[in-house]
Design a protein around this motif. Structure first.
Motif, PDB file in Angstrom:
ATOM      1  N   THR A 255       0.804  -1.220   0.000  1.00 20.17           N
ATOM      2  CA  THR A 255       0.000   0.000   0.000  1.00 20.17           C
ATOM      3  C   THR A 255       0.837   1.271   0.000  1.00 20.17           C
ATOM      4  N   GLY A 256       2.141   1.120   0.118  1.00 15.58           N
ATOM      5  CA  GLY A 256       2.985   2.314   0.169  1.00 15.58           C
ATOM      6  C   GLY A 256       2.827   3.089   1.453  1.00 15.58           C
ATOM      7  N   ASP A 257       2.490   2.381   2.545  1.00 15.53           N
ATOM      8  CA  ASP A 257       2.308   3.021   3.850  1.00 15.53           C
ATOM      9  C   ASP A 257       3.619   3.654   4.298  1.00 15.53           C
ATOM     10  N   CYS A 258       3.629   4.979   4.375  1.00 12.89           N
ATOM     11  CA  CYS A 258       4.842   5.703   4.773  1.00 12.89           C
ATOM     12  C   CYS A 258       4.734   6.282   6.177  1.00 12.89           C
ATOM     13  N   VAL A 259       3.599   6.048   6.840  1.00 15.06           N
ATOM     14  CA  VAL A 259       3.387   6.633   8.159  1.00 15.06           C
ATOM     15  C   VAL A 259       3.891   5.707   9.260  1.00 15.06           C
ATOM     16  N   SER A 260       3.524   4.422   9.161  1.00 17.04           N
ATOM     17  CA  SER A 260       3.942   3.465  10.184  1.00 17.04           C
ATOM     18  C   SER A 260       5.415   3.127  10.014  1.00 17.04           C
ATOM     19  N   SER A 261       6.076   2.815  11.102  1.00 17.40           N
ATOM     20  CA  SER A 261       7.487   2.451  11.035  1.00 17.40           C
ATOM     21  C   SER A 261       7.763   1.314  11.996  1.00 17.40           C
ATOM     22  N   GLU A 262       8.836   0.570  11.730  1.00 17.82           N
ATOM     23  CA  GLU A 262       9.229  -0.523  12.616  1.00 17.82           C
ATOM     24  C   GLU A 262       9.611   0.014  13.990  1.00 17.82           C
ATOM     25  N   GLU A 263      10.173   1.218  14.014  1.00 17.23           N
ATOM     26  CA  GLU A 263      10.556   1.814  15.291  1.00 17.23           C
ATOM     27  C   GLU A 263       9.326   2.037  16.167  1.00 17.23           C
ATOM     28  N   ASP A 264       8.273   2.595  15.577  1.00 17.80           N
ATOM     29  CA  ASP A 264       7.036   2.801  16.334  1.00 17.80           C
ATOM     30  C   ASP A 264       6.460   1.470  16.807  1.00 17.80           C
ATOM     31  N   LEU A 265       6.452   0.479  15.902  1.00 12.36           N
ATOM     32  CA  LEU A 265       5.921  -0.841  16.243  1.00 12.36           C
ATOM     33  C   LEU A 265       6.672  -1.441  17.420  1.00 12.36           C
ATOM     34  N   PHE A 266       7.993  -1.367  17.359  1.00 11.18           N
ATOM     35  CA  PHE A 266       8.846  -1.935  18.401  1.00 11.18           C
ATOM     36  C   PHE A 266       8.595  -1.257  19.743  1.00 11.18           C
ATOM     37  N   ILE A 267       8.617   0.060  19.755  1.00 13.34           N
ATOM     38  CA  ILE A 267       8.445   0.813  21.003  1.00 13.34           C
ATOM     39  C   ILE A 267       7.070   0.551  21.609  1.00 13.34           C
ATOM     40  N   LEU A 268       6.041   0.618  20.783  1.00 13.51           N
ATOM     41  CA  LEU A 268       4.679   0.459  21.290  1.00 13.51           C
ATOM     42  C   LEU A 268       4.401  -0.969  21.732  1.00 13.51           C
ATOM     43  N   PHE A 269       5.014  -1.955  21.079  1.00 14.66           N
ATOM     44  CA  PHE A 269       4.811  -3.352  21.467  1.00 14.66           C
ATOM     45  C   PHE A 269       5.229  -3.564  22.914  1.00 14.66           C
ATOM     46  N   PHE A 270       6.416  -3.108  23.271  1.00 15.45           N
ATOM     47  CA  PHE A 270       6.909  -3.306  24.636  1.00 15.45           C
ATOM     48  C   PHE A 270       6.261  -2.335  25.621  1.00 15.45           C
ATOM     49  N   LEU A 271       5.929  -1.151  25.160  1.00 17.11           N
ATOM     50  CA  LEU A 271       5.200  -0.219  26.030  1.00 17.11           C
ATOM     51  C   LEU A 271       3.861  -0.814  26.445  1.00 17.11           C
ATOM     52  N   GLU A 272       3.132  -1.367  25.483  1.00 15.80           N
ATOM     53  CA  GLU A 272       1.832  -1.965  25.791  1.00 15.80           C
ATOM     54  C   GLU A 272       1.977  -3.178  26.696  1.00 15.80           C
ATOM     55  N   GLN A 273       3.014  -3.970  26.469  1.00 13.15           N
ATOM     56  CA  GLN A 273       3.247  -5.124  27.333  1.00 13.15           C
ATOM     57  C   GLN A 273       3.543  -4.684  28.765  1.00 13.15           C
TER      58      GLN A 273
END
Length: 472
Positions: A395-413
């Motif tokens: 989809t050419g998603d340029c907003v989401s990033s692996e950095e955000d995913l990584f940080i939020l994954f452990f923050l939520e945990q």
């Protein structure tokens, strides 16, 4: 000659001008590893908030203005963002320096501004032990109450005095590591200039005059990194400002690929605020990113949680000159190129050598084993990464990033764990059962010791542990 002196500085100065106060950031910032930014990127230790990484600030994190200013949440958020952008534009450089390697005396400070700045030992931080084996490198480090970034370069020369190689490093000090990335390209250019034309300091002098910070009158040498009235209430003690660095190809994805399932072990140790020392030969820059990633594992955004625990401090690169400082630290994460640190077992709780995570503390050794819940969480993380990568490709998603995913994954945990602990502690039956432990995303059997350490460190003294859990 004067014109060519200033040209690199002028080129560098144009880079931040795309950020306009109040303007929306370009959508491609998150997709570009070299330009990733966030509203919270300006905090450092001296803001009183701690270490690294924070997710985007939300309405719930903001307090209404007590003096009757705008109550609309959007207006508040825009106002705070405007304040941050304006604050970020302020100059925060407290020192600029050049370090060189001398064949007779070793590492030495060649030049600096201001002249009366205490830079003792910086020559061993800006040129790491073993740097002669690499052609270029960059190093994040701590010097007293400041953070530093230095760019190193090694150039072959036809000189018997220099033994065929000229090695220098150009660096800066700031009260916050989060803004140092802005000057990376400038420092890289200047160290090449110093190698080609030694003693050519006018661009560095102009840089310092333009960007120097103004020290407060207290004489303690500490710069207030962020106005307390603008952001002091926004970020919790255990939330860390995001270190916006020019990470090559995304340091988060490299971190995950490098450690694999072992990141779940590092996650627990970081949450327990252990002293973590990472060993690796040069280059140092990529290992400084691992320090950053480790700190991101310990984020908690629930107000009041973690206030009494030791601050998880990033030291970045350390050497033998830092031994005295590390002896007094209760919690930190750092990296080194000096193998002798492995023998200094009283300085660390956990020693990381490549992918090998080890400890000499008998009470921590069971935590190095992965539980069933650890493997399940790692599987979920890798699945989410694959979904994100597929979305970006399709989809050419340029907003989401692996950095955000990584940080939020452990923050939520982490939030899930402490939210559950708080709910049980405030209930009529404050007892942890297998069901409540599973609700935290933990393994009632494999994570029992981790949970007991957690209760002790974070002060959950009133919580009871069911016999079924304790004796399993």
């Amino acid at each position: 000659m004067e014109r060519s002196d200033r040209a690199p500085l002028l080129d560098w100065e144009e880079a931040p001008s795309a950020e306009k106060p109040g303007g929306d950031p370009p959508e491609d910032r998150l997709s570009s590893p070299s330009n990733t930014r966030s509203v919270a990127s300006g905090f450092g230790w001296s803001s009183g908030q701690g270490g690294l990484c924070s997710p985007p600030i939300t309405d719930q994190a903001l307090r209404p203005d007590e003096e009757g200013c705008l109550s609309d949440s959007d207006a508040r958020e825009v106002s705070l963002e405007d304040n941050m952008v304006k604050w970020e534009e302020k100059d925060q450089i407290v020192s600029v320096f050049v370090v060189t390697f001398n064949t007779r005396t070793g590492n030495m400070l060649e030049w600096c501004l201001p002249k009366d700045m205490d830079l003792e030992g910086v020559e061993f931080k800006a040129i790491a032990s073993g740097s002669h084996r690499v052609s270029t490198d960059f190093i994040y480090f701590r010097k007293g109450s400041y953070f530093g970034l230095a760019c190193f370069a090694n150039m072959a020369v036809e000189s018997t005095v220099e033994r065929g190689a000229r090695m220098k490093s150009v660096g800066i000090l700031s009260p916050s590591y989060t803004l140092l990335y802005r000057y990376m390209s400038f420092l890289e250019h200047q160290v090449r200039l110093q190698l080609q034309t030694p003693g050519h300091y006018s661009p560095l002098e102009a840089f310092y005059e333009d960007k120097r910070a103004v020290l407060p009158p207290g004489g303690d040498g500490i710069v207030t990194a962020c106005p307390a009235n603008a952001w002091g209430a926004v970020i919790n003690h255990s939330m860390h400002p995001e270190m916006k660095i020019t990470h090559p190809a995304g340091c988060m994805s490299q971190f995950i690929r490098f450690f694999g399932e072992q990141i779940m072990v590092l996650w627990k140790l970081a949450l327990l605020r252990r002293r973590i020392l990472i060993f690796s030969p040069p280059p140092v820059g990529v290992v400084c990113y691992r320090v950053y990633c480790c700190c991101c594992l310990a984020n908690i955004s629930i107000p009041g949680i973690g206030v009494a625990v030791p601050e998880f401090r990033p030291f970045f690169y350390v050497n033998v000159a830092d031994i005295n400082a590390l002896e007094n630290e209760l919690s930190y994460v750092a990296c080194t190129t000096e193998k002798i640190f492995e023998e200094k077992k009283d300085l660390y709780d956990v020693y990381v050598d490549n992918q090998n995570v080890k400890t000499y503390r008998e009470g921590l050794k069971p935590l190095l084993r992965l539980s069933a819940a650890d493997k399940d969480k790692y599987h979920k993380l890798t699945e989410q990464r694959q979904v994100l990568l597929y979305s970006q490709e399709e989809t050419g998603d340029c907003v989401s990033s692996e950095e955000d995913l990584f940080i939020l994954f452990f923050l939520e945990q982490n939030n899930r764990i402490f939210q559950t602990l708080s709910e049980v502690a405030n209930s009529t039956e404050p007892t942890l059962t297998q069901e409540t432990v599973r609700a935290m995303g933990l393994d009632p059997h494999g994570d029992r010791l981790f949970l007991l350490h957690l209760l002790e460190i974070y002060g959950y003294d009133t919580l009871l542990v069911s016999e079924q859990l304790c004796c399993s």
